[in-house]
Design a protein around this motif. Sequence first.
Motif, short mmCIF file in Angstrom:
data_model
loop_
_atom_site.label_atom_id
_atom_site.label_comp_id
_atom_site.label_asym_id
_atom_site.label_seq_id
_atom_site.Cartn_x
_atom_site.Cartn_y
_atom_site.Cartn_z
N LYS A 187 4.88 -2.67 3.55
CA LYS A 187 4.28 -1.36 3.29
C LYS A 187 5.26 -0.29 3.77
CE LYS A 187 0.28 1.57 3.70
NZ LYS A 187 -1.02 1.80 4.30
N ASP A 200 8.73 2.11 -3.66
CA ASP A 200 7.80 1.27 -2.93
C ASP A 200 8.44 -0.12 -2.81
OD1 ASP A 200 5.01 0.56 -1.94
OD2 ASP A 200 5.26 -0.83 -3.64
N GLU A 230 -5.98 -0.95 5.52
CA GLU A 230 -5.00 0.10 5.25
C GLU A 230 -3.58 -0.24 5.70
OE1 GLU A 230 -6.49 3.81 6.72
OE2 GLU A 230 -8.32 3.66 5.52
N TYR A 233 -0.07 -0.92 -0.77
CA TYR A 233 -0.98 -0.45 -1.82
C TYR A 233 -1.00 -1.39 -3.02
CZ TYR A 233 -0.61 3.74 0.99
OH TYR A 233 -0.62 4.62 2.05
N ARG A 244 -3.12 -4.42 -2.30
CA ARG A 244 -4.55 -4.07 -2.31
C ARG A 244 -5.02 -3.81 -3.73
NH1 ARG A 244 -4.48 0.58 1.79
NH2 ARG A 244 -6.66 0.79 1.23
N ALA A 245 -4.18 -3.23 -4.57
CA ALA A 245 -4.54 -3.00 -5.98
C ALA A 245 -4.75 -4.33 -6.70
CB ALA A 245 -3.45 -2.18 -6.67
#
Length: 180
Positions: free
Chosen positions: A86, A97, A162, A166, A169-170
């Motif tokens: 992350k 990213d 968190e 991302y 998690r998506a």
Amino acid sequence: QFVLLLKEDKAPQYIDFLMSICVDSSGPLPKIQSMITDRLLVRNADLMPNVLLESRDGTIVMRIHVMGSKDLATREELWIDPARFKTSKEVRGREQDYLGWITTATLSELTETEKNVRYFIRCLNLCAMLTAGRNQESLQAVIGCQSLAMSYPQVLAVIQEETLPYLLRARYIRLMSKLY
């Protein structure tokens, strides 16, 4: 044939091929989904990544392992913490990213750890493709594959964590919509 190839090399492109034949322009192909589910998730579940989720001080810690991968320094099994991805990575003068870059970079650019992470992400994508159209056989196999940690509470915990990237998690949100 592709299951045999995966036994030799956990190459993400083999998973990509299996994903590509699960659906076509008219929608899911249940017979092919069931065949891949049987060969990969039932008969050869060890080809799928192992996922461990632990709760520590209110935080979910995730670890993934691709069978056969070893830490080069210690020669022990390689367990990867996806939270360390992350972040961003500079690629040709631009910030990207890091996990997004791993999924699109050429394989020759990736370290062994990054290849394992890519394999894991591709396997998550494959699970979503196998369950497209609510294929019950595939749904039960994905949810029942203990090494994948796909129970409702586990998927929800990953989505809500968190500290995880991302993109990861998506992928779990996509799985949640397919599985539950």
